[in-house]
Design an enzyme around this catalytic site. Structure first.
Site, PDB file in Angstrom:
ATOM      1  N   TYR A 136      -2.401  -9.525 -10.138  1.00  0.00           N
ATOM      2  CA  TYR A 136      -2.025 -10.950  -9.579  1.00  0.00           C
ATOM      3  C   TYR A 136      -2.953 -11.508  -8.567  1.00  0.00           C
ATOM      4  O   TYR A 136      -3.765 -10.799  -7.715  1.00  0.00           O
ATOM      5  CB  TYR A 136      -0.690 -10.449  -8.658  1.00  0.00           C
ATOM      6  CG  TYR A 136      -0.023 -11.523  -7.885  1.00  0.00           C
ATOM      7  CD1 TYR A 136       0.360 -12.751  -8.464  1.00  0.00           C
ATOM      8  CD2 TYR A 136      -0.323 -11.513  -6.431  1.00  0.00           C
ATOM      9  CE1 TYR A 136       0.965 -13.747  -7.873  1.00  0.00           C
ATOM     10  CE2 TYR A 136       0.158 -12.662  -5.799  1.00  0.00           C
ATOM     11  CZ  TYR A 136       0.907 -13.717  -6.364  1.00  0.00           C
ATOM     12  OH  TYR A 136       1.257 -14.922  -5.613  1.00  0.00           O
ATOM     13  N   ARG A 148      12.223  -6.448  15.051  1.00  0.00           N
ATOM     14  CA  ARG A 148      11.130  -6.210  14.240  1.00  0.00           C
ATOM     15  C   ARG A 148      11.054  -4.701  13.706  1.00  0.00           C
ATOM     16  O   ARG A 148      10.830  -4.614  12.606  1.00  0.00           O
ATOM     17  CB  ARG A 148       9.794  -6.390  14.926  1.00  0.00           C
ATOM     18  CG  ARG A 148       8.564  -5.925  14.277  1.00  0.00           C
ATOM     19  CD  ARG A 148       7.167  -6.393  14.531  1.00  0.00           C
ATOM     20  NE  ARG A 148       7.041  -6.676  16.011  1.00  0.00           N
ATOM     21  CZ  ARG A 148       7.007  -5.852  17.050  1.00  0.00           C
ATOM     22  NH1 ARG A 148       6.841  -4.508  16.631  1.00  0.00           N
ATOM     23  NH2 ARG A 148       6.920  -6.182  18.339  1.00  0.00           N
ATOM     24  N   LYS A 183      10.812 -12.725  -6.516  1.00  0.00           N
ATOM     25  CA  LYS A 183      10.872 -12.824  -8.112  1.00  0.00           C
ATOM     26  C   LYS A 183      12.277 -12.486  -8.704  1.00  0.00           C
ATOM     27  O   LYS A 183      13.241 -12.870  -7.948  1.00  0.00           O
ATOM     28  CB  LYS A 183       9.754 -12.215  -8.700  1.00  0.00           C
ATOM     29  CG  LYS A 183       8.505 -12.432  -8.171  1.00  0.00           C
ATOM     30  CD  LYS A 183       7.784 -14.171  -8.091  1.00  0.00           C
ATOM     31  CE  LYS A 183       6.716 -14.030  -7.071  1.00  0.00           C
ATOM     32  NZ  LYS A 183       5.504 -13.408  -7.226  1.00  0.00           N
ATOM     33  N   ASP A 208       2.771  -1.928  -8.619  1.00  0.00           N
ATOM     34  CA  ASP A 208       3.422  -3.260  -8.363  1.00  0.00           C
ATOM     35  C   ASP A 208       4.436  -3.534  -9.348  1.00  0.00           C
ATOM     36  O   ASP A 208       4.125  -3.630 -10.606  1.00  0.00           O
ATOM     37  CB  ASP A 208       2.293  -4.171  -8.407  1.00  0.00           C
ATOM     38  CG  ASP A 208       2.814  -5.742  -8.301  1.00  0.00           C
ATOM     39  OD1 ASP A 208       3.989  -5.958  -8.274  1.00  0.00           O
ATOM     40  OD2 ASP A 208       2.262  -6.653  -7.677  1.00  0.00           O
TER      41      ASP A 208
HETATM   42  C1  PLP Z   1       4.372 -12.812  -6.460  1.00  0.00           C
HETATM   43  C2  PLP Z   1       3.706 -11.729  -6.823  1.00  0.00           C
HETATM   44  C3  PLP Z   1       3.003 -11.116  -5.680  1.00  0.00           C
HETATM   45  C4  PLP Z   1       3.161 -11.457  -4.117  1.00  0.00           C
HETATM   46  O1  PLP Z   1       4.322 -11.607  -3.655  1.00  0.00           O
HETATM   47  P1  PLP Z   1       4.718 -12.769  -2.578  1.00  0.00           P
HETATM   48  O2  PLP Z   1       6.108 -12.251  -2.452  1.00  0.00           O
HETATM   49  O3  PLP Z   1       4.417 -13.994  -3.366  1.00  0.00           O
HETATM   50  O4  PLP Z   1       3.852 -12.552  -1.328  1.00  0.00           O
HETATM   51  C5  PLP Z   1       2.528  -9.487  -6.232  1.00  0.00           C
HETATM   52  N1  PLP Z   1       2.574  -9.245  -7.114  1.00  0.00           N
HETATM   53  C6  PLP Z   1       2.993  -9.928  -8.269  1.00  0.00           C
HETATM   54  C7  PLP Z   1       3.002  -9.264  -9.668  1.00  0.00           C
HETATM   55  C8  PLP Z   1       3.670 -11.177  -8.109  1.00  0.00           C
HETATM   56  O5  PLP Z   1       4.319 -11.698  -9.081  1.00  0.00           O
END
Ligand code: PLP
Length: 381
Positions: A98, A46, A195, A170
């Site tokens: 998001y 972990r 992504k 982000d």
């Molecule tokens: C998908 C996404 C998230 C969340 O990420 P996960 O891997 O699905 O938990 C946060 N911010 C943005 C801009 C995203 O596209």
């Protein structure tokens, strides 16, 4: 070293025990100790796993960061950032977030006594009137999801510094290939590795990148204490994905330009959101802080009901109707009922997420096939 070389090599040495060129998947939860506390840097998985360590070093290198931490999802990474705060603290963030982030802020952390201000960040100066002595964090996304607004990272960083606040960005939509927020003065960069970084829609993962040593130690403590850490299989897949990030992003950007220009003057399309257009309200900031405009494009259909929009979204042959983005394959998404369904309708529509808005994640297929697919759907509409 330049970006592509770092994407392929950073953090990755031939494995010391066998010489394996590719980082092995260390499928183990625990590590041998010669005597109590005497180990080779790894005690329990972990806290640390060598496959994950290689990935964290590679990611840190791509974001020009001193440190990276990988999480079991993007939401797990944002969760760790908010846990730096205490009840009574306040956060200033965007009104076009998001959906999952909005949900976590309003339905989870608001119950712990943290207050969130959701504001229009298209002008960073809007932040100033929300700052008081309880404010601790500014949290931004740029480009925003799904209306592709651009937030001026350097301007937000200057305001954060002047007021002794943390700035978190982000960076999921841009990826480190197009934008490096730490270089512009941010304190924390977050990614949904799910992504563009993973890039093949085959894993769920998150990451944080930071420069400051004590901030890193606080986040690493939360990471290990709360436990949203990814396993070695997913770490391996993410490392493999990173090796082609620069090649994929180049192709996403080229296809993005072609699709955006094709849609821009189409009579059945009301509006196209894409930061590469010279008439985008923050195009100059996008040009200043990004090295390209990416493959994310949103469109509003002209005079379309919800039913028309559903029919449109379901008629593609190459684009797949699905949540998520950033994979090699092109996806189409209906934010109002899919990714942004957790946002109340009035708030959603005020941020431009109307029922006739669709979001495209333009993949890296041959552009002729993507344009032909759009054309056949638009012809039917
Ligand atoms: C998908 C996404 C998230 C969340 O990420 P996960 O891997 O699905 O938990 C946060 N911010 C943005 C801009 C995203 O596209």
């Amino acid at each position: 070293m330049k970006f592509g070389t770092k994407a392929i090599h950073a953090g990755q040495e031939p494995d010391p025990s066998t010489g394996a060129v590719m980082t092995p998947i260390y499928q183990t939860s625990t590590f041998w100790q010669a005597s109590p506390g005497k180990h080779q840097g790894y005690a329990y998985a972990r806290g640390k796993n060598p496959t994950r360590t290689a990935l964290e070093k590679c990611l840190a290198s791509l974001e020009n960061a001193n440190h990276a931490l990988c999480f079991s999802s993007g939401m797990g990474a944002i969760d760790a950032v908010v846990k730096l705060l205490q009840p009574g603290d306040e956060v200033i963030t965007g009104n076009d977030l998001y959906g999952g982030t909005y949900r976590m802020f309003t339905k989870v952390f608001a119950l712990f006594g943290i207050q969130f201000h959701f504001i229009d960040l298209s002008d960073a100066n809007n932040i100033k009137s929300y700052i008081n002595d309880k404010t601790k964090l500014i949290w931004i996304e740029t480009p925003t999801n799904p209306t592709m607004q651009i937030v001026d990272i350097a301007a937000c960083a200057a305001i954060a510094k002047a007021n002794n606040l943390l700035l978190g960005v982000d960076n999921t939509f841009a990826s480190p290939y197009l934008q490096n927020p730490l270089d512009l003065g941010a304190d924390i960069v977050m990614h949904s590795v799910t992504k563009y970084l993973g890039g093949h829609s085959d894993l769920v993962m998150g990451a944080l990148c930071v420069n400051d040593q004590s901030l890193y130690e606080r986040l690493a403590f939360i990471h290990n204490s709360c436990g949203a850490t990814p396993g070695p299989q997913d770490s391996f897949l993410a490392l493999r994905g990173l090796k082609t990030l620069h090649l994929r992003m180049k192709a996403h950007c080229e296809n993005g330009i072609a699709v955006a220009n094709y849609l821009k003057n189409h009579p059945k399309i009301e509006k196209v959101y894409w930061p590469g257009f010279t008439d985008h309200p923050n195009h100059e900031i996008a040009k200043k802080q990004m090295r390209g405009f990416g493959g994310m494009i949103s469109i509003v259909l002209k005079d379309a009901t919800l039913e028309d929009t559903f029919k449109f979204a379901s008629s593609f042959k190459v684009f797949t109707l699905a949540e998520s983005l950033g994979g090699v394959e092109s996806l189409i998404n209906h934010p109002a009922t899919m990714t942004h369904a957790s946002i109340p309708k009035a708030d959603r529509e005020q941020a431009g997420v109307v029922d006739s808005l669709l979001r495209l994640s333009v993949g890296v297929e041959d552009i002729e096939d993507l344009l032909q697919d759009l054309e056949q759907v638009l012809d039917q509409a």
